[in-house]
Write a protein that holds these residues in place. Sequence first.
Motif, PDB file in Angstrom:
ATOM      1  N   GLY A  82     -24.871 -49.642 -18.196  1.00 46.35           N
ATOM      2  CA  GLY A  82     -25.824 -48.567 -18.824  1.00 46.35           C
ATOM      3  C   GLY A  82     -25.651 -47.144 -18.294  1.00 46.35           C
ATOM      4  N   VAL A  83     -25.704 -46.396 -19.120  1.00 49.36           N
ATOM      5  CA  VAL A  83     -25.670 -44.825 -18.618  1.00 49.36           C
ATOM      6  C   VAL A  83     -26.822 -44.073 -19.388  1.00 49.36           C
ATOM      7  CG1 VAL A  83     -24.183 -42.749 -18.539  1.00 49.36           C
ATOM      8  CG2 VAL A  83     -23.075 -45.008 -18.543  1.00 49.36           C
ATOM      9  N   ALA A  84     -27.594 -43.378 -18.527  1.00 50.50           N
ATOM     10  CA  ALA A  84     -28.337 -42.193 -19.054  1.00 50.50           C
ATOM     11  C   ALA A  84     -28.224 -41.046 -18.403  1.00 50.50           C
ATOM     12  CB  ALA A  84     -29.817 -42.804 -18.650  1.00 50.50           C
ATOM     13  N   THR A  85     -28.336 -39.878 -19.074  1.00 49.79           N
ATOM     14  CA  THR A  85     -28.143 -38.602 -18.864  1.00 49.79           C
ATOM     15  C   THR A  85     -29.410 -37.939 -19.025  1.00 49.79           C
ATOM     16  OG1 THR A  85     -25.938 -38.757 -18.705  1.00 49.79           O
ATOM     17  CG2 THR A  85     -26.768 -36.592 -18.796  1.00 49.79           C
ATOM     18  N   PHE A  86     -29.896 -36.966 -18.144  1.00 51.60           N
ATOM     19  CA  PHE A  86     -30.949 -36.114 -18.381  1.00 51.60           C
ATOM     20  C   PHE A  86     -30.646 -34.456 -18.044  1.00 51.60           C
ATOM     21  CE2 PHE A  86     -34.803 -33.727 -16.988  1.00 51.60           C
ATOM     22  CZ  PHE A  86     -35.752 -33.898 -17.951  1.00 51.60           C
ATOM     23  N   GLN A  87     -30.951 -33.693 -18.872  1.00 54.10           N
ATOM     24  CA  GLN A  87     -30.832 -32.168 -18.477  1.00 54.10           C
ATOM     25  C   GLN A  87     -31.859 -31.610 -19.214  1.00 54.10           C
ATOM     26  OE1 GLN A  87     -29.921 -28.973 -17.397  1.00 54.10           O
ATOM     27  NE2 GLN A  87     -29.797 -28.873 -19.540  1.00 54.10           N
ATOM     28  N   SER A  88     -32.525 -30.410 -18.865  1.00 53.77           N
ATOM     29  CA  SER A  88     -33.708 -29.762 -19.511  1.00 53.77           C
ATOM     30  C   SER A  88     -33.307 -28.573 -20.411  1.00 53.77           C
ATOM     31  CB  SER A  88     -34.720 -29.353 -18.312  1.00 53.77           C
ATOM     32  OG  SER A  88     -33.975 -28.354 -17.335  1.00 53.77           O
ATOM     33  N   ARG A  89     -32.156 -28.488 -20.680  1.00 53.53           N
ATOM     34  CA  ARG A  89     -31.681 -27.665 -21.717  1.00 53.53           C
ATOM     35  C   ARG A  89     -30.994 -28.239 -22.715  1.00 53.53           C
ATOM     36  NH1 ARG A  89     -29.245 -21.994 -19.071  1.00 53.53           N
ATOM     37  NH2 ARG A  89     -31.294 -20.996 -19.233  1.00 53.53           N
ATOM     38  N   PRO A  90     -30.799 -27.923 -23.972  1.00 49.95           N
ATOM     39  CA  PRO A  90     -30.160 -28.430 -24.881  1.00 49.95           C
ATOM     40  C   PRO A  90     -28.723 -28.694 -24.678  1.00 49.95           C
ATOM     41  CG  PRO A  90     -31.441 -26.720 -26.017  1.00 49.95           C
ATOM     42  CD  PRO A  90     -31.397 -26.374 -24.613  1.00 49.95           C
ATOM     43  N   TRP A  91     -28.191 -29.878 -25.012  1.00 46.30           N
ATOM     44  CA  TRP A  91     -26.806 -30.222 -24.571  1.00 46.30           C
ATOM     45  C   TRP A  91     -26.273 -31.081 -25.445  1.00 46.30           C
ATOM     46  CZ3 TRP A  91     -26.027 -35.336 -23.066  1.00 46.30           C
ATOM     47  CH2 TRP A  91     -27.126 -36.226 -22.820  1.00 46.30           C
ATOM     48  N   GLN A  92     -24.976 -31.187 -25.648  1.00 50.24           N
ATOM     49  CA  GLN A  92     -24.214 -31.605 -27.106  1.00 50.24           C
ATOM     50  C   GLN A  92     -24.141 -33.130 -26.811  1.00 50.24           C
ATOM     51  OE1 GLN A  92     -20.724 -32.849 -27.120  1.00 50.24           O
ATOM     52  NE2 GLN A  92     -20.993 -33.304 -29.134  1.00 50.24           N
ATOM     53  N   GLY A  93     -23.515 -33.585 -25.623  1.00 51.28           N
ATOM     54  CA  GLY A  93     -23.344 -34.926 -25.625  1.00 51.28           C
ATOM     55  C   GLY A  93     -22.448 -35.478 -24.464  1.00 51.28           C
ATOM     56  N   TYR A  94     -21.950 -36.551 -24.237  1.00 51.21           N
ATOM     57  CA  TYR A  94     -21.155 -36.942 -23.270  1.00 51.21           C
ATOM     58  C   TYR A  94     -20.287 -37.940 -23.567  1.00 51.21           C
ATOM     59  CZ  TYR A  94     -24.899 -40.595 -22.115  1.00 51.21           C
ATOM     60  OH  TYR A  94     -25.695 -41.510 -22.465  1.00 51.21           O
ATOM     61  N   THR A  95     -18.801 -38.029 -23.082  1.00 48.82           N
ATOM     62  CA  THR A  95     -18.079 -38.914 -23.189  1.00 48.82           C
ATOM     63  C   THR A  95     -18.075 -40.040 -22.075  1.00 48.82           C
ATOM     64  OG1 THR A  95     -16.576 -37.616 -22.136  1.00 48.82           O
ATOM     65  CG2 THR A  95     -16.617 -37.639 -24.462  1.00 48.82           C
ATOM     66  N   LEU A  96     -17.687 -41.260 -22.330  1.00 42.13           N
ATOM     67  CA  LEU A  96     -17.601 -42.510 -21.344  1.00 42.13           C
ATOM     68  C   LEU A  96     -16.361 -42.998 -21.058  1.00 42.13           C
ATOM     69  CD1 LEU A  96     -20.514 -44.456 -23.276  1.00 42.13           C
ATOM     70  CD2 LEU A  96     -20.979 -42.898 -21.516  1.00 42.13           C
ATOM     71  N   THR A  97     -15.309 -42.518 -21.638  1.00 42.37           N
ATOM     72  CA  THR A  97     -13.955 -42.924 -21.290  1.00 42.37           C
ATOM     73  C   THR A  97     -12.899 -41.813 -21.149  1.00 42.37           C
ATOM     74  OG1 THR A  97     -13.452 -43.473 -23.663  1.00 42.37           O
ATOM     75  CG2 THR A  97     -14.138 -45.223 -22.344  1.00 42.37           C
ATOM     76  N   GLU A  98     -11.962 -42.015 -20.350  1.00 44.42           N
ATOM     77  CA  GLU A  98     -11.002 -40.947 -20.280  1.00 44.42           C
ATOM     78  C   GLU A  98     -10.449 -40.385 -21.625  1.00 44.42           C
ATOM     79  OE1 GLU A  98      -7.242 -40.069 -17.455  1.00 44.42           O
ATOM     80  OE2 GLU A  98      -8.028 -41.999 -17.701  1.00 44.42           O
ATOM     81  N   ASP A  99     -10.344 -41.515 -22.440  1.00 48.11           N
ATOM     82  CA  ASP A  99      -9.625 -41.046 -23.803  1.00 48.11           C
ATOM     83  C   ASP A  99     -10.546 -39.955 -24.707  1.00 48.11           C
ATOM     84  OD1 ASP A  99     -10.999 -42.917 -24.744  1.00 48.11           O
ATOM     85  OD2 ASP A  99      -9.650 -44.176 -25.222  1.00 48.11           O
ATOM     86  N   GLY A 100     -11.755 -40.066 -24.169  1.00 43.46           N
ATOM     87  CA  GLY A 100     -12.685 -39.436 -25.052  1.00 43.46           C
ATOM     88  C   GLY A 100     -13.294 -39.891 -26.559  1.00 43.46           C
ATOM     89  N   ASP A 101     -12.735 -41.293 -26.755  1.00 38.30           N
ATOM     90  CA  ASP A 101     -13.066 -41.782 -28.197  1.00 38.30           C
ATOM     91  C   ASP A 101     -14.468 -42.462 -27.852  1.00 38.30           C
ATOM     92  OD1 ASP A 101     -10.588 -41.063 -29.166  1.00 38.30           O
ATOM     93  OD2 ASP A 101      -9.574 -42.985 -28.364  1.00 38.30           O
ATOM     94  N   THR A 102     -14.991 -42.899 -26.767  1.00 40.82           N
ATOM     95  CA  THR A 102     -16.281 -43.252 -26.855  1.00 40.82           C
ATOM     96  C   THR A 102     -17.267 -42.359 -26.351  1.00 40.82           C
ATOM     97  OG1 THR A 102     -15.375 -45.637 -26.227  1.00 40.82           O
ATOM     98  CG2 THR A 102     -17.723 -45.018 -25.738  1.00 40.82           C
ATOM     99  N   ARG A 103     -18.229 -41.860 -26.925  1.00 35.96           N
ATOM    100  CA  ARG A 103     -18.987 -40.472 -26.767  1.00 35.96           C
ATOM    101  C   ARG A 103     -20.120 -40.989 -27.441  1.00 35.96           C
ATOM    102  NH1 ARG A 103     -17.085 -35.966 -27.548  1.00 35.96           N
ATOM    103  NH2 ARG A 103     -14.899 -36.383 -27.363  1.00 35.96           N
ATOM    104  N   VAL A 104     -21.201 -39.958 -26.953  1.00 32.93           N
ATOM    105  CA  VAL A 104     -22.612 -40.154 -27.703  1.00 32.93           C
ATOM    106  C   VAL A 104     -23.053 -38.781 -27.687  1.00 32.93           C
ATOM    107  CG1 VAL A 104     -25.106 -40.774 -26.828  1.00 32.93           C
ATOM    108  CG2 VAL A 104     -23.212 -42.147 -26.224  1.00 32.93           C
ATOM    109  N   ARG A 105     -23.669 -38.278 -28.713  1.00 29.87           N
ATOM    110  CA  ARG A 105     -24.285 -37.093 -29.024  1.00 29.87           C
ATOM    111  C   ARG A 105     -25.587 -37.186 -29.321  1.00 29.87           C
ATOM    112  NH1 ARG A 105     -21.406 -37.673 -34.083  1.00 29.87           N
ATOM    113  NH2 ARG A 105     -22.946 -37.323 -36.034  1.00 29.87           N
TER     114      ARG A 105
END
Length: 568
Positions: free
Chosen positions: A271-294
């Motif tokens: 499980g991964v959760a990210t918080f930031q108080s400004r608008p942000w695009q998303g995050y990648t979970l793997t080195e190849d960048g194919d697994t991502r969340v926006r």
Amino acid sequence: MAAVLVTSVASGIVAAGPPRPGTEGNGLTENESASLWSHDADNYVSQEEYRQRYGENRSAVHQVANGTDITFKRPPETAATWTRNDFEDLDAGNADTSVHPPHADLEDGVFIDDAHATIFAVHPSTRGHLESSEAPLYIAPNGSIRGFIDYRVRVPNGNSSENATTEWALAEHEIEEVRLKNDQEVIAAQDGSHTPTLNYQIEDAWSANLTLEAEIDVRLKKTTQTGRNNQTDTTVSYRTESHTVSDSIDVEIYDFSASTYYAEYPNGDSGVATFQSRPWQGYTLTEDGDTRVRGVWRFYTARNTNWDTLIRSNRTDSTTVESDAIPVYVHAYPSRIGPRAEPVRNGPELIDTWGIDRPSPVDTIGENINIDIVNESYTTTYGVAVRAENVDRDALQVAGIVRGVNASIIEPEGGSQRQLRRSNLSVEVVEQNQSQATVRLELRDNETSAPIELDDSRQYPIGGTTRNGHITIADQSVETNASGVAIVTIDDPGIYTARYHPGSWLSHNPAYVSDTATARWHPLGTIGGWFALVFEVGWQLLPFFVMFYAGKRLLRMLGPEDIFQRNP
């Protein structure tokens, strides 16, 4: 002798708009340049008509962009590339002519007229459309600002009298210096130029007021000839003027950090959760960048229409011409598509998103923008939590809405790792009768057997301490007490499954996964139930016994034997 200066203004309609894709490279392909122009009128032209009009075919992306606007998952680099190259086509006037955009703030001095310093573009940057009254320009903490500076010199007319003649001539003129200020502090400077590019670096600031400032110097030569006693005396003097022009822009410095939390599910998922108080695009979970969340934000590019035309002014008139240089910006907007995880079919599972509710920013978009912007209030995705099979913590990267700006990952207070344990839910029928049953639910930690107390009255973001959650059984929702126990009354017989719905691991440490337990209740499950059944059945059959007994007695009274005895 009085001199009267008469100025005439020549005005006309200039058809301004973006260049046709493929006709100006500026470092982009035809497909890339076709995606830039979200402010253009989407008057669709068929392929056949386009071929007849221009004598060539267009790409598929060019055709789509002709009928609608193209949006992006991430802030594209094309806006900055186009602006950087197109800026080279911006030409100033000469000593007699000033060139300026219509929105420029013109200033006049003694000899300097139509002077201005106008900001052309700031990159990397993104205009964030947050709500109808808020659309700040976010800029990277390291970037460049481009400006346009021009003026014209008003040389006084000469004059003559009976014995004297005065003539004026321009000796020299220049832009002495160009400066960039951050709230009155000079952060960059360079020698004078009509089209300066200033690199900046701003640290430890949330917002700023950037000012482009230029100092213009002119020097005029005054020659006076005086006739006296058949002789001519010549006097030469010089007049100088310095004038400072400026233009300012309010920006927000997009330099952000993100708090990231991790959890390990009992089956091995992460499980991964990210918080930031400004608008942000998303995050990648793997080195190849194919697994991502926006998050909720998507992007489009559009030109600054203030630069569609330029005005060329001289001493007698002014003319509006189409601009050869058009700045393009990236825009971020809340999309109706909403948060997404990729790959779509077998990618991460979105667990939760949270933020603040804002009204739709549709009023800030402008004309001729066809995008999937939310039309009603929306929730900003300041926080996004996912569950995934594979997560590379060293490769985790949180991307912002400004191109090239990634968040600094910080260690949250109390640590980033969350414990995620198994729970143990048990169900027992402790009391029952023929009409209802009392069920005892008990919830404990599967490892330590410690009771789990639930309070589902409030929802907490990351960092909360109250344990949320509830248990459902027989269409009822209950919470356990300090002993981990809850009591439920059931009215209908049957088999019941109780399920524990834990609060998110985002707000608990340790947190728990769901568990289920089953209970069966029927009135025949006790001696009292059997007695009640016999009594109920007997009570229901009593009328039949009475009727049977009465019928039997009646047959004896009216049967054939009795009739024969009465009538020999």
